[in-house]
Design a protein around this motif. Structure first.
Motif, PDB file in Angstrom:
ATOM      1  N   ILE A  34       0.864  -1.185   0.000  1.00 21.41           N
ATOM      2  CA  ILE A  34       0.000   0.000   0.000  1.00 21.41           C
ATOM      3  C   ILE A  34       0.902   1.237   0.000  1.00 21.41           C
ATOM      4  O   ILE A  34       1.718   1.409   0.897  1.00 21.41           O
ATOM      5  N   ILE A  35       0.751   2.086  -1.031  1.00 25.73           N
ATOM      6  CA  ILE A  35       1.544   3.307  -1.126  1.00 25.73           C
ATOM      7  C   ILE A  35       0.591   4.494  -1.096  1.00 25.73           C
ATOM      8  O   ILE A  35      -0.296   4.594  -1.940  1.00 25.73           O
ATOM      9  N   ASN A  36       0.750   5.375  -0.130  1.00 22.75           N
ATOM     10  CA  ASN A  36      -0.099   6.559   0.043  1.00 22.75           C
ATOM     11  C   ASN A  36      -1.584   6.205   0.013  1.00 22.75           C
ATOM     12  O   ASN A  36      -2.393   6.883  -0.621  1.00 22.75           O
ATOM     13  N   GLY A  37      -1.946   5.108   0.669  1.00 25.87           N
ATOM     14  CA  GLY A  37      -3.336   4.699   0.771  1.00 25.87           C
ATOM     15  C   GLY A  37      -3.911   4.016  -0.462  1.00 25.87           C
ATOM     16  O   GLY A  37      -5.090   3.699  -0.497  1.00 25.87           O
ATOM     17  N   MET A  38      -3.091   3.809  -1.482  1.00 22.43           N
ATOM     18  CA  MET A  38      -3.541   3.149  -2.710  1.00 22.43           C
ATOM     19  C   MET A  38      -2.831   1.804  -2.848  1.00 22.43           C
ATOM     20  O   MET A  38      -1.725   1.652  -2.334  1.00 22.43           O
ATOM     21  N   PRO A  39      -3.428   0.851  -3.561  1.00 24.67           N
ATOM     22  CA  PRO A  39      -2.689  -0.386  -3.857  1.00 24.67           C
ATOM     23  C   PRO A  39      -1.416  -0.048  -4.639  1.00 24.67           C
ATOM     24  O   PRO A  39      -1.432   0.814  -5.523  1.00 24.67           O
ATOM     25  N   GLY A  40      -0.325  -0.717  -4.305  1.00 29.56           N
ATOM     26  CA  GLY A  40       0.972  -0.415  -4.908  1.00 29.56           C
ATOM     27  C   GLY A  40       0.988  -0.508  -6.414  1.00 29.56           C
ATOM     28  O   GLY A  40       1.620   0.305  -7.087  1.00 29.56           O
ATOM     29  N   GLU A  41       0.257  -1.491  -6.969  1.00 29.91           N
ATOM     30  CA  GLU A  41       0.247  -1.678  -8.421  1.00 29.91           C
ATOM     31  C   GLU A  41      -0.334  -0.454  -9.127  1.00 29.91           C
ATOM     32  O   GLU A  41       0.214   0.020 -10.111  1.00 29.91           O
ATOM     33  N   SER A  42      -1.453   0.039  -8.614  1.00 30.05           N
ATOM     34  CA  SER A  42      -2.080   1.188  -9.282  1.00 30.05           C
ATOM     35  C   SER A  42      -1.281   2.469  -9.036  1.00 30.05           C
ATOM     36  O   SER A  42      -1.200   3.324  -9.915  1.00 30.05           O
ATOM     37  N   TYR A  43      -0.661   2.624  -7.852  1.00 28.08           N
ATOM     38  CA  TYR A  43       0.143   3.827  -7.586  1.00 28.08           C
ATOM     39  C   TYR A  43       1.343   3.876  -8.525  1.00 28.08           C
ATOM     40  O   TYR A  43       1.706   4.933  -9.034  1.00 28.08           O
ATOM     41  N   LEU A  44       1.952   2.717  -8.766  1.00 23.82           N
ATOM     42  CA  LEU A  44       3.120   2.655  -9.649  1.00 23.82           C
ATOM     43  C   LEU A  44       2.716   2.418 -11.100  1.00 23.82           C
ATOM     44  O   LEU A  44       3.530   2.001 -11.920  1.00 23.82           O
ATOM     45  N   GLN A  45       1.451   2.676 -11.428  1.00 22.23           N
ATOM     46  CA  GLN A  45       0.908   2.637 -12.785  1.00 22.23           C
ATOM     47  C   GLN A  45       1.094   1.268 -13.446  1.00 22.23           C
ATOM     48  O   GLN A  45       1.372   1.177 -14.632  1.00 22.23           O
ATOM     49  N   PHE A  46       0.970   0.217 -12.656  1.00 19.49           N
ATOM     50  CA  PHE A  46       1.039  -1.165 -13.134  1.00 19.49           C
ATOM     51  C   PHE A  46       2.337  -1.468 -13.887  1.00 19.49           C
ATOM     52  O   PHE A  46       2.379  -2.347 -14.742  1.00 19.49           O
ATOM     53  N   SER A  47       3.397  -0.725 -13.568  1.00 22.10           N
ATOM     54  CA  SER A  47       4.685  -0.944 -14.224  1.00 22.10           C
ATOM     55  C   SER A  47       5.407  -2.112 -13.553  1.00 22.10           C
ATOM     56  O   SER A  47       5.745  -2.030 -12.370  1.00 22.10           O
ATOM     57  N   PRO A  48       5.665  -3.191 -14.291  1.00 18.66           N
ATOM     58  CA  PRO A  48       6.354  -4.330 -13.672  1.00 18.66           C
ATOM     59  C   PRO A  48       7.766  -3.974 -13.208  1.00 18.66           C
ATOM     60  O   PRO A  48       8.264  -4.521 -12.230  1.00 18.66           O
ATOM     61  N   ASN A  49       8.387  -3.022 -13.907  1.00 20.52           N
ATOM     62  CA  ASN A  49       9.736  -2.601 -13.534  1.00 20.52           C
ATOM     63  C   ASN A  49       9.750  -1.929 -12.164  1.00 20.52           C
ATOM     64  O   ASN A  49      10.570  -2.258 -11.303  1.00 20.52           O
ATOM     65  N   TYR A  50       8.832  -0.976 -11.940  1.00 18.55           N
ATOM     66  CA  TYR A  50       8.766  -0.286 -10.640  1.00 18.55           C
ATOM     67  C   TYR A  50       8.399  -1.254  -9.527  1.00 18.55           C
ATOM     68  O   TYR A  50       8.947  -1.176  -8.422  1.00 18.55           O
ATOM     69  N   LEU A  51       7.488  -2.178  -9.797  1.00 16.58           N
ATOM     70  CA  LEU A  51       7.099  -3.161  -8.779  1.00 16.58           C
ATOM     71  C   LEU A  51       8.265  -4.078  -8.433  1.00 16.58           C
ATOM     72  O   LEU A  51       8.477  -4.424  -7.274  1.00 16.58           O
TER      73      LEU A  51
END
Length: 136
Positions: A34-51
């Motif tokens: 959870i990043i800033n109250g949002m699911p991490g995937e959506s906060y990082l724009q579903f980028s597999p690299n950032y995840l």
């Protein structure tokens, strides 16, 4: 760092990169980010690299589904924030078990990347780019 009323441990770490700051909390759980109250995937724009960057310390130690990660990230862009989260997560994992430190250190995940944007100087277009020189 141990706290909470239910005897569950909360481990924290702070990571910085460029102008980004990430405060990371690790709580034993099912492996959600959870990043800033949002699911991490959506906060990082579903980028597999950032995840992949964010969860690198957990993947190396094989603790992917052991902890829930709560992050408060501010400043900079997604790249800086992802790297800041990685450093904060690695530091938090060092609090859990000191054996983790040697593994993470050998992978280079406990290094703070100190590169920041150089300031613009007067008389120049950018930090180092000068206006075109004209002989006549």
């Amino acid at each position: 760092m141990l706290s909470s009323h239910k005897k569950s441990a909360i481990y924290s770490g702070t990571g910085r990169r460029k102008t980004s700051i990430a405060r990371v909390k690790l709580i034993p759980g099912s492996g959600k980010l959870i990043i800033n109250g949002m699911p991490g995937e959506s906060y990082l724009q579903f980028s597999p690299n950032y995840l992949r960057i964010c969860c690198a310390p957990l993947n190396i130690l094989g603790l992917t589904k052991e902890y829930d990660i709560y992050v408060k990230a501010q400043g900079g862009g997604l790249t800086g924030q992802a790297d800041a989260i990685r450093l904060g997560l690695a530091r938090a994992l060092c609090h859990i078990n000191s054996d983790n430190r040697t593994t993470l250190k050998s992978e280079g995940l406990l290094k703070r990347d100190a590169r920041v944007k150089e300031r613009k100087k007067y008389g120049l277009r950018k930090a180092r780019k000068a206006p075109q020189y004209s002989k006549r």
